[in-house]
Design a protein around this motif. Structure first.
Motif, mmCIF file in Angstrom:
data_model
loop_
_atom_site.group_PDB
_atom_site.id
_atom_site.type_symbol
_atom_site.label_atom_id
_atom_site.label_comp_id
_atom_site.label_asym_id
_atom_site.label_seq_id
_atom_site.Cartn_x
_atom_site.Cartn_y
_atom_site.Cartn_z
ATOM 1 N N ARG A 220 0.662 5.698 -0.480
ATOM 2 C CA ARG A 220 -0.262 6.825 -0.391
ATOM 3 C C ARG A 220 0.398 8.072 -0.954
ATOM 4 O O ARG A 220 1.629 8.197 -0.966
ATOM 5 C CB ARG A 220 -0.710 7.061 1.055
ATOM 6 C CG ARG A 220 0.369 7.571 2.001
ATOM 7 C CD ARG A 220 -0.177 7.620 3.416
ATOM 8 N NE ARG A 220 0.825 8.130 4.359
ATOM 9 C CZ ARG A 220 0.679 8.116 5.679
ATOM 10 N NH1 ARG A 220 -0.437 7.629 6.228
ATOM 11 N NH2 ARG A 220 1.630 8.608 6.448
ATOM 12 N N ASP B 85 -2.755 11.375 7.917
ATOM 13 C CA ASP B 85 -2.941 10.142 7.129
ATOM 14 C C ASP B 85 -3.803 10.396 5.893
ATOM 15 O O ASP B 85 -3.968 9.504 5.055
ATOM 16 C CB ASP B 85 -3.589 9.046 7.968
ATOM 17 C CG ASP B 85 -2.708 8.584 9.124
ATOM 18 O OD1 ASP B 85 -3.248 8.394 10.234
ATOM 19 O OD2 ASP B 85 -1.497 8.416 8.908
ATOM 20 N N TYR C 165 -4.842 6.437 -1.326
ATOM 21 C CA TYR C 165 -4.119 5.199 -1.052
ATOM 22 C C TYR C 165 -4.195 4.285 -2.275
ATOM 23 O O TYR C 165 -5.276 4.068 -2.837
ATOM 24 C CB TYR C 165 -4.701 4.508 0.171
ATOM 25 C CG TYR C 165 -4.288 5.160 1.465
ATOM 26 C CD1 TYR C 165 -4.763 6.420 1.819
ATOM 27 C CD2 TYR C 165 -3.385 4.536 2.331
ATOM 28 C CE1 TYR C 165 -4.362 7.039 2.990
ATOM 29 C CE2 TYR C 165 -2.984 5.142 3.514
ATOM 30 C CZ TYR C 165 -3.480 6.406 3.833
ATOM 31 O OH TYR C 165 -3.071 7.013 5.003
ATOM 32 N N TRP D 243 0.858 -1.192 0.000
ATOM 33 C CA TRP D 243 0.000 0.000 0.000
ATOM 34 C C TRP D 243 0.887 1.232 0.000
ATOM 35 O O TRP D 243 1.803 1.345 0.827
ATOM 36 C CB TRP D 243 -0.911 0.018 1.226
ATOM 37 C CG TRP D 243 -2.024 -0.966 1.154
ATOM 38 C CD1 TRP D 243 -2.053 -2.211 1.704
ATOM 39 C CD2 TRP D 243 -3.277 -0.795 0.482
ATOM 40 N NE1 TRP D 243 -3.252 -2.833 1.419
ATOM 41 C CE2 TRP D 243 -4.017 -1.974 0.680
ATOM 42 C CE3 TRP D 243 -3.848 0.241 -0.248
ATOM 43 C CZ2 TRP D 243 -5.307 -2.147 0.156
ATOM 44 C CZ3 TRP D 243 -5.126 0.064 -0.755
ATOM 45 C CH2 TRP D 243 -5.838 -1.113 -0.561
#
Length: 119
Positions: free
Chosen positions: A38, A89, A93, A36
């Motif tokens: 981002r 955050d 993503y 993953w």
């Protein structure tokens, strides 16, 4: 060809949780690493978490202890459980998979899913 389809993004308050999923389909013989990444606005794409076919994982320092990556090799899926989310955050993503289709090994990307952490 191989397709990666992500799901699970959305808007969540700080301290909340989200679960991202990514399913790979198509001409797949085996999948090596699944990752993953981002990318936040104005920033470079960064690796958040990675997991090998043998379930060895590693994480970006800022998400250690909050995010957990897992995979199901039989279903060709990878999941990112995100807890204690913070505004920083917030990003799009992307799922990435290193796939063998027989004689060819290729890296594939999903289309991205937006995660927004805001009150």
């Amino acid at each position: 060809q191989v397709q990666l389809v992500e799901s699970g993004g959305g808007l969540v308050q700080p301290g909340g949780s989200l679960r991202l999923s990514c399913a790979a389909s198509g001409r797949i013989v085996s999948i090596y690493a699944m990752d993953w990444y981002r990318q936040a606005p104005g920033k470079q794409r960064e690796l958040v978490a990675a997991i090998t076919s043998g379930n060895r994982s590693n994480y970006l320092d800022s998400v250690k202890g909050r995010f957990t990556i897992s995979r199901d090799n039989a279903e060709n899926t990878v999941t990112l459980q995100m807890n204690s989310l913070r505004p920083e955050d917030t990003a799009v993503y992307y799922c990435n998979a290193d796939v063998s289709s027989g004689y060819v090994r290729t890296s594939y990307w999903g289309q991205g899913t937006q995660v927004t952490v805001s009150s």
